[in-house]
Design a protein around this motif. Structure first.
Motif, PDB file in Angstrom:
ATOM      1  N   ASN A   1      29.112 -35.496  19.337  1.00 23.45           N
ATOM      2  CA  ASN A   1      28.204 -34.400  19.023  1.00 23.45           C
ATOM      3  C   ASN A   1      26.758 -34.892  18.995  1.00 23.45           C
ATOM      4  O   ASN A   1      26.250 -35.321  17.958  1.00 23.45           O
ATOM      5  N   THR A   2      26.115 -34.835  20.150  1.00 20.29           N
ATOM      6  CA  THR A   2      24.720 -35.261  20.276  1.00 20.29           C
ATOM      7  C   THR A   2      23.976 -34.259  21.156  1.00 20.29           C
ATOM      8  O   THR A   2      24.584 -33.432  21.850  1.00 20.29           O
ATOM      9  N   GLU A   3      22.670 -34.369  21.162  1.00 15.77           N
ATOM     10  CA  GLU A   3      21.850 -33.532  22.042  1.00 15.77           C
ATOM     11  C   GLU A   3      22.192 -33.809  23.503  1.00 15.77           C
ATOM     12  O   GLU A   3      22.199 -32.916  24.344  1.00 15.77           O
ATOM     13  N   PHE A   4      22.502 -35.061  23.807  1.00 14.60           N
ATOM     14  CA  PHE A   4      22.842 -35.478  25.163  1.00 14.60           C
ATOM     15  C   PHE A   4      24.047 -34.714  25.709  1.00 14.60           C
ATOM     16  O   PHE A   4      24.102 -34.371  26.886  1.00 14.60           O
ATOM     17  N   SER A   5      25.027 -34.437  24.837  1.00 11.03           N
ATOM     18  CA  SER A   5      26.274 -33.808  25.283  1.00 11.03           C
ATOM     19  C   SER A   5      26.329 -32.314  25.002  1.00 11.03           C
ATOM     20  O   SER A   5      27.363 -31.677  25.227  1.00 11.03           O
ATOM     21  N   ALA A   6      25.241 -31.729  24.528  1.00  8.62           N
ATOM     22  CA  ALA A   6      25.253 -30.320  24.123  1.00  8.62           C
ATOM     23  C   ALA A   6      25.693 -29.394  25.252  1.00  8.62           C
ATOM     24  O   ALA A   6      26.443 -28.427  25.032  1.00  8.62           O
ATOM     25  N   GLU A   7      25.268 -29.702  26.473  1.00 11.07           N
ATOM     26  CA  GLU A   7      25.555 -28.836  27.616  1.00 11.07           C
ATOM     27  C   GLU A   7      27.035 -28.818  27.981  1.00 11.07           C
ATOM     28  O   GLU A   7      27.509 -27.882  28.627  1.00 11.07           O
ATOM     29  N   ILE A   8      27.772 -29.832  27.554  1.00 13.46           N
ATOM     30  CA  ILE A   8      29.203 -29.891  27.898  1.00 13.46           C
ATOM     31  C   ILE A   8      30.091 -29.737  26.655  1.00 13.46           C
ATOM     32  O   ILE A   8      31.200 -30.251  26.604  1.00 13.46           O
ATOM     33  N   GLY A   9      29.587 -29.036  25.656  1.00 15.72           N
ATOM     34  CA  GLY A   9      30.398 -28.749  24.479  1.00 15.72           C
ATOM     35  C   GLY A   9      30.390 -29.828  23.432  1.00 15.72           C
ATOM     36  O   GLY A   9      31.355 -29.987  22.675  1.00 15.72           O
ATOM     37  N   GLY A  10      29.297 -30.563  23.350  1.00 16.37           N
ATOM     38  CA  GLY A  10      29.210 -31.668  22.408  1.00 16.37           C
ATOM     39  C   GLY A  10      29.414 -31.273  20.951  1.00 16.37           C
ATOM     40  O   GLY A  10      29.798 -32.116  20.136  1.00 16.37           O
ATOM     41  N   ALA A  11      29.165 -30.017  20.623  1.00 14.49           N
ATOM     42  CA  ALA A  11      29.338 -29.574  19.245  1.00 14.49           C
ATOM     43  C   ALA A  11      30.774 -29.759  18.767  1.00 14.49           C
ATOM     44  O   ALA A  11      31.041 -29.820  17.557  1.00 14.49           O
ATOM     45  N   ASN A  12      31.700 -29.869  19.714  1.00 18.24           N
ATOM     46  CA  ASN A  12      33.113 -30.082  19.364  1.00 18.24           C
ATOM     47  C   ASN A  12      33.473 -31.560  19.269  1.00 18.24           C
ATOM     48  O   ASN A  12      34.628 -31.898  19.001  1.00 18.24           O
ATOM     49  N   GLY A  13      32.503 -32.415  19.482  1.00 21.85           N
ATOM     50  CA  GLY A  13      32.772 -33.850  19.487  1.00 21.85           C
ATOM     51  C   GLY A  13      32.684 -34.490  18.119  1.00 21.85           C
ATOM     52  O   GLY A  13      32.343 -33.848  17.120  1.00 21.85           O
ATOM     53  N   ILE A  14      32.992 -35.788  18.083  1.00 27.35           N
ATOM     54  CA  ILE A  14      32.943 -36.543  16.835  1.00 27.35           C
ATOM     55  C   ILE A  14      31.494 -36.881  16.508  1.00 27.35           C
ATOM     56  O   ILE A  14      30.629 -36.867  17.371  1.00 27.35           O
ATOM     57  N   PRO A  15      31.181 -37.200  15.253  1.00 24.16           N
ATOM     58  CA  PRO A  15      29.813 -37.599  14.916  1.00 24.16           C
ATOM     59  C   PRO A  15      29.464 -38.955  15.515  1.00 24.16           C
ATOM     60  O   PRO A  15      30.319 -39.836  15.641  1.00 24.16           O
ATOM     61  N   ALA A  16      28.201 -39.128  15.869  1.00 28.05           N
ATOM     62  CA  ALA A  16      27.751 -40.395  16.455  1.00 28.05           C
ATOM     63  C   ALA A  16      27.955 -41.555  15.490  1.00 28.05           C
ATOM     64  O   ALA A  16      28.164 -42.692  15.917  1.00 28.05           O
ATOM     65  N   SER A  17      27.912 -41.278  14.207  1.00 29.27           N
ATOM     66  CA  SER A  17      28.092 -42.343  13.212  1.00 29.27           C
ATOM     67  C   SER A  17      29.473 -42.983  13.308  1.00 29.27           C
ATOM     68  O   SER A  17      29.632 -44.172  13.005  1.00 29.27           O
ATOM     69  N   GLU A  18      30.470 -42.223  13.749  1.00 37.06           N
ATOM     70  CA  GLU A  18      31.820 -42.781  13.899  1.00 37.06           C
ATOM     71  C   GLU A  18      31.850 -43.827  15.014  1.00 37.06           C
ATOM     72  O   GLU A  18      32.530 -44.855  14.897  1.00 37.06           O
ATOM     73  N   VAL A  19      31.100 -43.586  16.071  1.00 41.17           N
ATOM     74  CA  VAL A  19      31.002 -44.553  17.168  1.00 41.17           C
ATOM     75  C   VAL A  19      30.344 -45.837  16.665  1.00 41.17           C
ATOM     76  O   VAL A  19      30.794 -46.948  16.956  1.00 41.17           O
ATOM     77  N   ALA A  20      29.275 -45.669  15.886  1.00 36.78           N
ATOM     78  CA  ALA A  20      28.569 -46.834  15.348  1.00 36.78           C
ATOM     79  C   ALA A  20      29.460 -47.642  14.416  1.00 36.78           C
ATOM     80  O   ALA A  20      29.461 -48.877  14.450  1.00 36.78           O
ATOM     81  N   ASP A  21      30.228 -46.964  13.594  1.00 40.90           N
ATOM     82  CA  ASP A  21      31.134 -47.646  12.663  1.00 40.90           C
ATOM     83  C   ASP A  21      32.178 -48.471  13.411  1.00 40.90           C
ATOM     84  O   ASP A  21      32.493 -49.609  13.023  1.00 40.90           O
ATOM     85  N   GLU A  22      32.710 -47.903  14.490  1.00 42.65           N
ATOM     86  CA  GLU A  22      33.737 -48.604  15.274  1.00 42.65           C
ATOM     87  C   GLU A  22      33.153 -49.847  15.943  1.00 42.65           C
ATOM     88  O   GLU A  22      33.793 -50.896  16.001  1.00 42.65           O
ATOM     89  N   LEU A  23      31.937 -49.728  16.457  1.00 44.44           N
ATOM     90  CA  LEU A  23      31.306 -50.889  17.098  1.00 44.44           C
ATOM     91  C   LEU A  23      31.041 -51.984  16.077  1.00 44.44           C
ATOM     92  O   LEU A  23      31.296 -53.164  16.346  1.00 44.44           O
ATOM     93  N   PHE A  24      30.554 -51.624  14.925  1.00 46.32           N
ATOM     94  CA  PHE A  24      30.263 -52.599  13.877  1.00 46.32           C
ATOM     95  C   PHE A  24      31.535 -53.362  13.499  1.00 46.32           C
ATOM     96  O   PHE A  24      31.534 -54.591  13.403  1.00 46.32           O
ATOM     97  N   ALA A  25      32.634 -52.627  13.308  1.00 43.67           N
ATOM     98  CA  ALA A  25      33.908 -53.252  12.940  1.00 43.67           C
ATOM     99  C   ALA A  25      34.412 -54.161  14.055  1.00 43.67           C
ATOM    100  O   ALA A  25      34.967 -55.235  13.803  1.00 43.67           O
ATOM    101  N   ALA A  26      34.209 -53.739  15.310  1.00 45.36           N
ATOM    102  CA  ALA A  26      34.685 -54.522  16.453  1.00 45.36           C
ATOM    103  C   ALA A  26      33.942 -55.847  16.567  1.00 45.36           C
ATOM    104  O   ALA A  26      34.549 -56.892  16.843  1.00 45.36           O
ATOM    105  N   LEU A  27      32.632 -55.825  16.357  1.00 45.04           N
ATOM    106  CA  LEU A  27      31.872 -57.072  16.416  1.00 45.04           C
ATOM    107  C   LEU A  27      32.335 -58.033  15.334  1.00 45.04           C
ATOM    108  O   LEU A  27      32.428 -59.244  15.572  1.00 45.04           O
ATOM    109  N   ALA A  28      32.631 -57.502  14.170  1.00 41.14           N
ATOM    110  CA  ALA A  28      33.038 -58.349  13.048  1.00 41.14           C
ATOM    111  C   ALA A  28      34.325 -59.108  13.345  1.00 41.14           C
ATOM    112  O   ALA A  28      34.536 -60.212  12.828  1.00 41.14           O
ATOM    113  N   LYS A  29      35.199 -58.533  14.164  1.00 44.92           N
ATOM    114  CA  LYS A  29      36.483 -59.178  14.451  1.00 44.92           C
ATOM    115  C   LYS A  29      36.619 -59.613  15.911  1.00 44.92           C
ATOM    116  O   LYS A  29      37.735 -59.872  16.381  1.00 44.92           O
TER     117      LYS A  29
END
Length: 242
Positions: A188-216
């Motif tokens: 759910n970002t401005e970038f994806s608004a035209e293709i139904g981004g409002a139905n997507g996950i929050p960008a913070s979830e992507v950031a959380d997953e990347l942070f956890a992945a780097l740690a391990k």
């Protein structure tokens, strides 16, 4: 890989996934350098970050890529993580002979693929000087299955995916440089608004997953619905020799 004390460059860092990643890593004690084409948006994003800086420039333009790489080397010589997040996407109806499909595809390939290869090559000497470094390429769930709405965008991300695998193999024996691939689903970002981004996950979830992945040291980072597809594909590709 350590998740604090890094100096991190994030392209497309003024909004959406890039800004969410910037916030997550900034809060953990990392120096953040955000990049984007629009100076006003960059300055607005900096207000949401602590002691971060911005480098304005369009990474889809070769001269800007060269200039930004020079600025990193001169002004931020401790840069040890590059996150290639900037992207371009267009709705592209391949049945419309007047829809300028090739030009849209050219812009997507240039931004999502060619510019990443070139900017990575330009910043590799700096990264290889660091004790510990990483390259993070932000691809997409679309690398696994295209659709009629974003066929050429999906193709550009599939190319990025293949390149990222090759880059990881190239440096597989270099313990100081890790290559990650982040696979967001619909976000759910401005970038994806035209293709139904409002139905997507929050960008913070992507950031959380990347942070956890780097740690391990998890180099493949599927997020949300991408995890199901990635698990099936990874099971097969792991059986194929590199």
């Amino acid at each position: 890989m350590k998740t604090t004390g890094n100096t991190i460059f994030i392209s497309g860092g003024s909004a959406g996934i890039g800004l969410a990643i910037a916030k997550k890593f900034n809060a953990a004690g990392n120096k953040i350098i955000i990049n984007g084409r629009n100076e006003e948006r960059l300055q607005s994003a900096l207000k949401e970050l602590d002691n971060a800086v911005a480098i304005q420039g369009d990474l889809s333009v070769q001269a800007d890529r060269i200039d930004i790489a020079k600025q990193l080397k001169s002004n931020y010589p401790n840069t040890n993580i590059i996150i290639n997040n900037a992207g371009a996407a267009f709705l592209n109806d391949l049945s419309d002979s007047n829809g300028n499909s090739a030009e849209k595809a050219y812009q997507e390939i240039n931004t999502n693929y060619i510019s990443v290869i070139d900017f990575t090559a330009l910043t590799l000497p700096l990264l290889l000087q660091q004790e510990e470094a990483a390259i993070v390429n932000v691809s997409s769930i679309a690398v696994f299955r295209s659709n009629k709405y974003l066929p050429t965008y999906s193709a550009s991300k599939a190319a990025l995916h293949s390149y990222t695998q090759g880059l990881r193999d190239t440096f597989s024996e270099n313990e100081g440089l890790n290559v990650y691939e982040l696979y967001p689903p619909l976000v759910n970002t401005e970038f994806s608004a035209e293709i139904g981004g409002a139905n997507g996950i929050p960008a913070s979830e992507v950031a959380d997953e990347l942070f956890a992945a780097l740690a391990k040291d998890q180099f493949e980072v599927p997020v949300g619905d991408t995890k199901k597809i990635h698990a099936l594909v990874a099971h097969v590709t792991e059986q194929v020799s590199h």
